[in-house]
Enzyme design. Structure first.
Site, PDB file in Angstrom:
ATOM      1  N   GLY A  82      -8.864  12.351  14.060  1.00  0.00           N
ATOM      2  CA  GLY A  82      -8.432  12.609  15.925  1.00  0.00           C
ATOM      3  C   GLY A  82      -8.265  14.416  16.632  1.00  0.00           C
ATOM      4  O   GLY A  82      -8.704  14.458  17.323  1.00  0.00           O
ATOM      5  N   TRP A 127      -7.761  10.035   6.598  1.00  0.00           N
ATOM      6  CA  TRP A 127      -8.753  10.534   7.314  1.00  0.00           C
ATOM      7  C   TRP A 127      -8.880  10.204   8.962  1.00  0.00           C
ATOM      8  O   TRP A 127      -9.694  10.743   9.715  1.00  0.00           O
ATOM      9  CB  TRP A 127     -10.329  10.045   6.899  1.00  0.00           C
ATOM     10  CG  TRP A 127      -9.709   9.856   5.169  1.00  0.00           C
ATOM     11  CD1 TRP A 127      -9.910   9.235   4.224  1.00  0.00           C
ATOM     12  CD2 TRP A 127     -10.344  10.606   4.839  1.00  0.00           C
ATOM     13  NE1 TRP A 127      -9.858   9.584   3.536  1.00  0.00           N
ATOM     14  CE2 TRP A 127      -9.737  10.513   2.871  1.00  0.00           C
ATOM     15  CE3 TRP A 127     -10.973  12.442   4.832  1.00  0.00           C
ATOM     16  CZ2 TRP A 127     -10.479  11.456   2.190  1.00  0.00           C
ATOM     17  CZ3 TRP A 127     -10.777  13.137   4.297  1.00  0.00           C
ATOM     18  CH2 TRP A 127     -10.751  12.520   2.959  1.00  0.00           C
ATOM     19  N   ASP A 128      -8.202   9.492   9.646  1.00  0.00           N
ATOM     20  CA  ASP A 128      -8.591   8.933  11.000  1.00  0.00           C
ATOM     21  C   ASP A 128      -7.439  10.383  11.431  1.00  0.00           C
ATOM     22  O   ASP A 128      -8.447  10.553  12.630  1.00  0.00           O
ATOM     23  CB  ASP A 128      -6.654   7.778  10.789  1.00  0.00           C
ATOM     24  CG  ASP A 128      -7.949   6.098  10.964  1.00  0.00           C
ATOM     25  OD1 ASP A 128      -8.976   6.115  11.415  1.00  0.00           O
ATOM     26  OD2 ASP A 128      -7.275   5.548  10.448  1.00  0.00           O
ATOM     27  N   ALA A 129      -6.296  11.097  10.421  1.00  0.00           N
ATOM     28  CA  ALA A 129      -6.222  11.758  11.740  1.00  0.00           C
ATOM     29  C   ALA A 129      -6.865  12.629  11.613  1.00  0.00           C
ATOM     30  O   ALA A 129      -6.412  13.377  12.558  1.00  0.00           O
ATOM     31  CB  ALA A 129      -4.888  12.187  10.747  1.00  0.00           C
TER      32      ALA A 129
END
Lengths: 386, 386
Positions: free
Chosen positions: B168, B163-165
């Site tokens: 980003g 989810w972070d990636a």
């Protein structure tokens, strides 16, 4: 097509499965006119699971807000029509997104003859054009051997098609970067990206390739523990699961305050020779910290854990099944402006997301269903005089 | 800063952990001048694992190709300098990316006073600004209950901070969309996105929210099986693992051809009343198909499985640990133009990715190491007369 920060952009998409369709859906949710072209009867993903009453919820999700055109592209007449659609004039047009094989009539070189400033984004499996999909990329990258319980044997796939989704979002980035270049220079271009390169780049950015090269023994499999700091799942008295983390010293202090376990943790630090303000020490003491914390949490229902944690700004969250998510979490309902209750013909009504990007200077695009396959064929053929 | 499709763009980043830093690194790898501002000594992520010799490989990966400035932002003088840096003049400047709390001096309203056409992209945990990180978002979304072996109990986190990636990459998309809008209209804007909205939108696009609403019994946990079609891991005679799939009828025929099991599979179809050209029927017969296929693969070493599968274009790939990936897979080496062997000061030399996006009309940006913390403080203060 109205509202949205990308109103005026037009993308023709020939695609299947996730990466390119999600890239197109992402741009459509920002107001671009995205026209997906499929063969009559649909492409290889038309029946992809999950299904409801035999119809694909997956296709409905990945093609939200697009226009759908069906044309037989096995024959020259159809190929010519699609080539003219892709290269139709207009400032925001001349953008082609695909993750299906291109050669001959739909190659960059051929299409460029029809529109010199064409922007074409091609998603492949591997850089050399050989086949790879999310599952084979994930297998190659090492993640399945570090995912899962410490005592697991063999690889463990995650279910989320993460590489596909990332590639889709990067394809959207690629289109906007190339369109910017065209706006500045007048030149179009071919942009290529591959699923495996995206996966490798992300593994590199996360430090995992460096670790595998430099460390004799790179990280292993640690169950639900968050590597190198403190974070894990716990069970409440009423049988619910919670994810609890302390990534920063502030978050560690919050956890200590919320649980009132400062004395216990001080004793633990002394006994183990660790200092839990340091993330590495929280990692080294993770089992002992978890044991104390599990005792505390096991005495409390989810609601009291939530109250205690929220009062001290502990970083935590409940685990939810998908059923619990849609039943209990207002973030997954129309109470969240991300969603609207949209009726999907042949499927039913359910919370349907718009773009997660909120642009202050543009009206949001209301969440829309996917088109019926071929719904806009006549409209588009007329509009572009094909 | 030279080559790259985004040459001329300047982004100031105040960030930590993954989402915003990866967004910045993505733009830097495309040629943008990305200036990350940290407090002296570094932010909360300066020591994040994985480490090598006590230094963060994670920080080195997520800040590749940026310039690093350290300024004490607790005091007014530092705040003023950073505000002037963010809002410095120039066509491609005036872009601010952050995933840290903004209020007062670094709020959109305050910064806009210094540069009216500011583009500011703010990544939060939840939409309302409350805390959420990849791990709590993942817990809420339902994936941990469908990841892992069928007999697993409780949630199983995947290790990849997916989810972070994704957030980003979407932040990079957001910056380009807002910069496009500014180029057309002259107006800047605030863009907001949250990790949890990104996760929810992806779950929606994949059909999982619709399935949870409409189906009494949405999909369960199926180990390494790919839901609704055929795909699973198998063990070779020499103890290697392979992921084998048949997502399409063509891929199913390839698998049948490569293994010579057409008679066996025909018998199986007759016995089970299934027709394996249909993905749903491959799913229903997955256990029986897997049993036959496992027998076939168990008799062969990886190299002969590879030869047989490649000859018939079977969709498959070997599982690799991260060690095997960097030792054996040319895709994870400088043989792949994605990578170059880059020396990272204080860490060592290892294959370091550039952008996975290949733009035909722009020179690629060679992979670069992360800066030393504060390496460009003097240079940037001089350059912007701060």
């Amino acid at each position: 097509m109205g509202a949205g920060i990308l109103s005026g952009l037009r993308i023709v998409e020939i695609s299947a499965f996730i990466a390119a369709p999600l890239g197109g859906a992402t741009l459509a949710a920002m107001g671009a006119d995205v026209i997906r072209v499929d063969p009559p009867g649909g492409g290889v993903d038309i029946g992809r699971w999950p299904l409801h009453r035999g119809r694909s919820l997956y296709w409905a999700g990945l093609n939200q807000g697009k226009r759908s055109v069906t044309i037989d592209m096995r024959h020259e007449l159809g190929q010519e029509k699609v080539a003219r659609l892709i290269t139709a004039p207009g400032d925001g047009g001349g953008i082609f997104l695909t993750n299906l094989p291109v050669s001959g009539w739909n190659s960059y070189d051929e299409l460029k003859k029809l529109r010199r400033d064409l922007v074409m984004v091609v998603v492949t499996g591997n850089r050399d054009g050989s086949a790879a999909v999310d599952y084979t990329v994930n297998a190659a990258l090492g993640f399945p051997f570090i995912t899962g319980p410490e005592d697991a044997v063999g690889p463990l796939n995650h279910v989320l098609p993460a590489w596909d989704a990332m590639t889709g979002f990067l394809a959207a980035t690629a289109i906007l970067a190339a369109e910017r270049h065209r706006r500045i220079t007048g030149d179009g271009q071919l942009v290529e990206l591959s699923l495996s390169d995206v996966g490798l780049a992300v593994a590199g950015h996360l430090g995992l390739i460096g670790e595998a090269v430099l460390e004799e023994q790179p990280r292993g499999r640690f169950g639900n523990h968050v590597y190198g700091t403190f974070g894990r799942d716990f069970v409440t008295r009423d049988g619910r699961r919670v994810m609890v983390l302390a990534l920063t010293p502030r978050q560690w202090r919050s956890l200590v305050e919320a649980t009132g376990l400062s004395g216990e943790f001080r004793n633990l630090e002394a006994r183990l020779g660790l200092y839990f303000n340091n993330e590495g020490d929280r990692w080294r003491g993770r089992q002992e910290i978890s044991d104390r914390l599990q005792e505390w949490i096991a005495l409390r229902n989810l609601s009291s854990v939530a109250a205690a944690f929220d009062a001290e700004r502990v970083l935590w969250g409940p685990y939810q099944t998908f059923k619990e998510l849609v039943a209990e979490d207002p973030r997954a309902s129309a109470a969240n402006p991300l969603f609207a209750d949209v009726e999907h013909p042949g499927l039913g009504t359910y919370p349907t997301p718009g773009s997660p990007l909120r642009f202050g200077a543009a009206d949001p695009v209301p969440p829309r269903p996917a088109p019926r396959l071929g719904e806009h064929t006549d409209e588009v053929l007329r509009e572009f005089d094909l």
